[in-house]
Scaffold this motif. Sequence first.
Motif, short mmCIF file in Angstrom:
data_model
loop_
_atom_site.label_atom_id
_atom_site.label_comp_id
_atom_site.label_asym_id
_atom_site.label_seq_id
_atom_site.Cartn_x
_atom_site.Cartn_y
_atom_site.Cartn_z
N THR A 290 0.68 -1.11 -0.08
CA THR A 290 -0.14 -0.02 0.10
C THR A 290 0.96 1.22 -0.01
OG1 THR A 290 -1.81 -1.26 1.19
CG2 THR A 290 -1.61 1.39 1.09
N PHE A 291 0.69 2.43 -1.10
CA PHE A 291 1.58 3.36 -1.24
C PHE A 291 0.54 4.47 -0.99
CE2 PHE A 291 3.18 0.09 -4.15
CZ PHE A 291 4.57 0.44 -3.82
N GLU A 292 1.02 5.51 -0.29
CA GLU A 292 0.20 6.63 0.25
C GLU A 292 0.68 7.84 -0.47
OE1 GLU A 292 0.58 6.61 4.35
OE2 GLU A 292 -0.43 4.73 4.78
N TYR B 224 8.27 6.97 -2.77
CA TYR B 224 8.92 5.80 -2.60
C TYR B 224 9.99 5.12 -3.55
CZ TYR B 224 4.62 5.26 0.22
OH TYR B 224 3.67 5.30 0.83
N GLY B 225 11.13 4.63 -2.95
CA GLY B 225 12.04 3.98 -3.70
C GLY B 225 11.92 2.41 -4.12
N LEU B 226 12.02 2.00 -5.20
CA LEU B 226 11.62 0.41 -5.54
C LEU B 226 13.17 -0.18 -5.80
CD1 LEU B 226 9.84 -1.91 -5.84
CD2 LEU B 226 9.53 -1.19 -8.09
N LEU B 227 13.63 -0.80 -4.98
CA LEU B 227 14.98 -1.37 -5.08
C LEU B 227 14.83 -2.80 -5.39
CD1 LEU B 227 17.34 0.34 -2.01
CD2 LEU B 227 16.70 0.99 -4.46
N HIS C 218 0.93 13.80 -4.79
CA HIS C 218 1.05 12.66 -5.60
C HIS C 218 1.54 11.37 -4.88
CE1 HIS C 218 0.64 15.09 -9.44
NE2 HIS C 218 1.32 15.84 -8.72
N ILE C 219 1.49 10.19 -5.39
CA ILE C 219 2.01 9.13 -4.78
C ILE C 219 3.32 8.94 -6.20
CG2 ILE C 219 1.97 6.53 -4.45
CD1 ILE C 219 -0.99 6.87 -4.08
N ILE C 220 4.36 9.04 -5.53
CA ILE C 220 5.86 8.96 -6.47
C ILE C 220 6.40 7.72 -5.99
CG2 ILE C 220 7.89 9.97 -7.21
CD1 ILE C 220 6.59 12.58 -6.41
N LEU C 221 6.50 6.88 -7.08
CA LEU C 221 7.41 5.59 -7.04
C LEU C 221 8.31 5.52 -7.94
CD1 LEU C 221 7.76 2.49 -5.87
CD2 LEU C 221 5.79 1.91 -7.47
N PHE C 222 9.62 5.37 -7.71
CA PHE C 222 10.65 5.19 -8.70
C PHE C 222 11.52 4.01 -8.42
CE2 PHE C 222 12.88 8.20 -5.73
CZ PHE C 222 14.35 7.53 -5.77
N GLU D 42 10.11 6.34 2.04
CA GLU D 42 10.23 4.95 2.26
C GLU D 42 10.86 4.20 1.06
OE1 GLU D 42 6.83 3.16 3.62
OE2 GLU D 42 5.66 4.87 4.84
N ILE D 43 11.14 3.11 1.45
CA ILE D 43 12.09 2.24 0.39
C ILE D 43 11.33 0.89 0.39
CG2 ILE D 43 14.26 1.13 -0.09
CD1 ILE D 43 15.53 3.53 0.78
#
Length: 239
Positions: A24-26, A31-34, A180-184, A198-199
Amino acid sequence: MQLILDQIRKSFGTKEVLKNASFTFEQGKIYGLLGRNGSGKTTLFNCLSAEFPADGGTVSLVDEYGQTRTPKQGDIGYVLSTPVVPEFLTGTEFVKFFQEISQDKSGRTPDQWLELVGLEPDDRNRLMRGYSHGMKHKIQMLCFLIGRPPVILLDEPLTSFDVVAALEMKNLLREMKGDHIILFSTHILQLAQDLCDEIVLLHQGELEGVDNAKIHTPQFESYIVDLLIQEEDGEEVAP
């Protein structure tokens, strides 16, 4: 707003890449996706952005009133690692066009938008085919500022930016995150530490949150490496 991934699955032939991936992303967080090379980070982004469908599971958006819905077109913006822009237009022409199709109500002119991302006046009326990678990336980011999708996915951002452009883009992401919800995805641990709230690890096809207390400690790198080397050799080979 929340983006909820529930048991997302994706296979290519007999290779299961995503295995009931849930998280769940807020809104308001970066958020960093590793994950290791081939762990399926791009596959996950492609499933979320509807580049191709997942084999199973659900993706949901929950608004501030608790109403849940399936994302529709325009809800999820995907910034590719290699930016794609209409090179036959100038920066100003493209921004003006994008404002019209997005029904931009900000009151900003194209010049004001381009100034916001640090594009120099002399560059704004040049054809974008002559733009650098970083300049094209700024134009892509500007599209999401104007269109305001709730969710923004960035695949390996800042990788080929120079120091100044990278700093400008990081500042822009920090300014944007409240709405926004930012995920990279990234393989640069220092960037993840510097920019992320968060990671999340993509590990053996599943999503796993990282202890926030460890992100800014000297032990962070060894902590992440220890988690990722638990994968079996050859476990993940994916787009």
